[in-house]
Design a protein around this motif. Structure first.
Motif, short mmCIF file in Angstrom:
data_model
loop_
_atom_site.label_atom_id
_atom_site.label_comp_id
_atom_site.label_asym_id
_atom_site.label_seq_id
_atom_site.Cartn_x
_atom_site.Cartn_y
_atom_site.Cartn_z
N GLN A 48 0.84 -1.20 0.00
CA GLN A 48 0.00 0.00 0.00
C GLN A 48 0.88 1.25 0.00
O GLN A 48 0.63 2.22 -0.73
N ALA A 49 1.94 1.21 0.81
CA ALA A 49 2.87 2.34 0.87
C ALA A 49 3.59 2.52 -0.46
O ALA A 49 3.84 3.64 -0.91
N ALA A 50 3.92 1.40 -1.08
CA ALA A 50 4.59 1.46 -2.39
C ALA A 50 3.69 2.13 -3.41
O ALA A 50 4.13 2.95 -4.23
N GLN A 51 2.42 1.77 -3.39
CA GLN A 51 1.50 2.35 -4.36
C GLN A 51 1.32 3.85 -4.13
O GLN A 51 1.28 4.63 -5.08
N THR A 52 1.24 4.25 -2.89
CA THR A 52 1.10 5.67 -2.57
C THR A 52 2.33 6.45 -3.05
O THR A 52 2.22 7.52 -3.66
N ALA A 53 3.52 5.89 -2.78
CA ALA A 53 4.76 6.54 -3.20
C ALA A 53 4.87 6.59 -4.72
O ALA A 53 5.35 7.57 -5.30
N LEU A 54 4.43 5.53 -5.37
CA LEU A 54 4.49 5.50 -6.84
C LEU A 54 3.58 6.56 -7.44
O LEU A 54 3.94 7.23 -8.41
N ASN A 58 7.53 9.08 -6.23
CA ASN A 58 8.68 8.90 -5.32
C ASN A 58 9.14 7.46 -5.51
O ASN A 58 8.84 6.57 -4.70
N TYR A 59 9.91 7.26 -6.57
CA TYR A 59 10.25 5.90 -6.96
C TYR A 59 11.18 5.20 -5.97
O TYR A 59 11.06 3.98 -5.76
N GLY A 60 12.07 5.94 -5.37
CA GLY A 60 12.98 5.33 -4.40
C GLY A 60 12.21 4.76 -3.22
O GLY A 60 12.44 3.63 -2.78
N LYS A 61 11.28 5.55 -2.68
CA LYS A 61 10.48 5.10 -1.55
C LYS A 61 9.57 3.95 -1.96
O LYS A 61 9.37 2.99 -1.20
N VAL A 66 8.46 -1.97 -1.73
CA VAL A 66 8.33 -3.27 -2.41
C VAL A 66 9.36 -4.25 -1.84
O VAL A 66 9.05 -5.43 -1.59
N ASP A 67 10.58 -3.76 -1.63
CA ASP A 67 11.62 -4.62 -1.05
C ASP A 67 11.21 -5.11 0.34
O ASP A 67 11.47 -6.27 0.71
N ALA A 68 10.55 -4.23 1.11
CA ALA A 68 10.10 -4.61 2.45
C ALA A 68 9.05 -5.72 2.37
O ALA A 68 9.07 -6.68 3.15
N ALA A 69 8.15 -5.59 1.42
CA ALA A 69 7.13 -6.63 1.25
C ALA A 69 7.75 -7.93 0.78
O ALA A 69 7.36 -9.02 1.23
N ASP A 70 8.74 -7.81 -0.07
CA ASP A 70 9.40 -9.00 -0.61
C ASP A 70 10.22 -9.72 0.46
O ASP A 70 10.46 -10.92 0.38
#
Length: 422
Positions: A48-54, A58-61, A66-70
């Motif tokens: 969810q955080a990745a989607q908000t940042a995308l 804010n591609y780095g965030k 995504v890395d955290a989810a992975d």
């Protein structure tokens, strides 16, 4: 490169709807969904955080989330697939080619992804890799796509493959793929594009393969008959070390027919070769052509040129007077030469059917250079006014010593005369 822009946009729009909508506990997927497909809080929250940042670009965030989810252990197949999907979305939009390709690999390998979506992913992989100038990755992705798509493959992908090989300086594979594409077009009854043929010429030029370059120019002259292509063809033939002396005369005739023989000395050389071959009437015809187009009969060489023509006319008269006896002797001669030469002289004297019949007898006597003899037979048909028959004969000449190329050019000259367009 804009080749994939529309396809890639369409793919991202359909494949990654999660980018534009909120993620509650599940993520919309391109693929097979099952009733028990859910995201755990540990995986869903960072996604969810990745989607908000995308959405905020804010591609780095976004990638960090995504890395955290992975990194969550014990993920279900659904969660692993969803993480790869989000990684591909973030990587594609941020032009992180290695990450995008890696994520696409996961999605392509998954049974959840429909076949049509897999093909789009392969195209997206190739597009991203090409734009990043990662030509090795482009080749890998494009070849995978073409293998999977088969006959239904987008022809533009073959173009990308050709260009990727070329950019790597793998000219042999670039030529191979481009030739396959051209051959397929011709087999399907379509005319290959001029750009495709020009690119094939460029590949063979880099490979220093003069024979194949000439064959490619033949196709250019066939489908896009322009003076520049004819000039290049004739130049290549003249520079071909494999071209035997027996074909130099034919090349001079081709140059005269295409208007690229502009030197009086070349016309004299051509006429002298005709007389040496025992065909003085042909020498007369060729010299007359030189006089009529203004190459001969001018300047300090005019007297010499007129003298040569008078000599050729005299010899032609003697040859014509002896034709009956020569034809009788040639018919019983054990070798092919007399029948071929006398038959051609009969054609030039207006005895076309009888002359061609005698030449056919010569062809049956296994001449030393059968391809050259067959080329001469086609030339006799052409000189006898049977252009359609000549074109058919030229198409049967097969050899790698230059006679096939010359025959193809004569056939082209009959069917598609040189145009003045550039």
């Amino acid at each position: 490169m804009g080749l994939f822009r529309n396809q890639r946009t369409a793919f991202l729009t359909s494949a990654f709807l999660a980018v534009s909508v909120a993620i509650p506990v599940s993520l919309p997927l391109v693929g097979v969904a099952y009733a028990d497909d859910t995201l755990s809080v540990k995986v869903g929250t960072p996604l969810q955080a990745a989607q908000t940042a995308l959405a905020a670009k804010n591609y780095g965030k976004a990638m960090a989330s995504v890395d955290a989810a992975d990194a969550v252990s014990g993920k279900s197949d659904y969660e692993t697939y969803t993480v790869a999907q989000m990684r591909a979305a973030v990587a594609a939009q941020s032009n992180d080619v290695p990450a995008a390709i890696k994520a696409y690999d996961v999605l392509i390998a998954s049974s959840r992804t429909p076949g049509s979506a897999k093909l789009q992913m392969m195209m997206a992989q190739a597009s991203l890799a090409y734009q990043a100038k990662n030509y090795a990755a482009t080749v890998k992705a494009t070849e995978a796509y073409l293998k999977a798509a088969g006959p239904k493959a987008d022809p533009k992908m073959q173009t990308v493959l050709v260009q990727a090989y070329y950019q790597q300086k793998d000219f042999a594979n670039a030529a191979r793929v481009q030739k396959e594409q051209i051959d397929a077009e011709i087999k399907a009854g379509r005319i290959p594009s001029e750009n495709q043929l020009q690119f094939l010429v460029a590949c063979y030029r880099e490979l220093k393969d003069a024979d194949q370059q000439t064959h490619a120019f033949v196709l250019l002259a066939k489908y896009y008959s322009k003076p520049d292509y004819w000039a290049a063809l004739i130049h290549n033939l003249a520079a071909n070390p494999k071209l035997p002396a027996s074909l130099q005369f034919n090349l001079l005739r081709l140059r005269a027919a295409t208007g690229t023989l502009t030197s009086p000395d070349d016309y004299i050389d051509m006429a002298e070769r005709a007389m040496e071959a025992g065909q003085p009437q042909l020498a007369v015809n060729l010299l007359n052509q030189g006089f009529s187009n203004g190459v001969l009969g001018k300047g300090t060489g005019a007297a010499r040129e007129a003298k040569l023509r008078a000599m050729a006319v005299s010899r032609a008269a003697d040859t014509k007077a002896a034709l009956a006896g020569d034809a009788s002797a040639a018919a019983t001669a054990p070798t092919a030469g007399p029948a071929l030469t006398t038959g051609y002289n009969m054609v030039l004297a207006g005895q076309v059917p009888a002359g061609l019949a005698l030449m056919k007898q010569g062809l049956a006597k296994k001449p030393r250079f059968p391809d050259v003899a067959l080329l001469d037979y086609g030339m006799a048909q052409m000189d006898g006014g049977l252009k359609k028959d000549a074109a058919q004969t030229f198409n049967t000449v097969k050899s790698d010593n230059g006679s096939q190329d010359l025959a193809q050019l004569w056939e082209l000259l009959i069917s598609r005369p040189v145009t003045s367009g550039k």
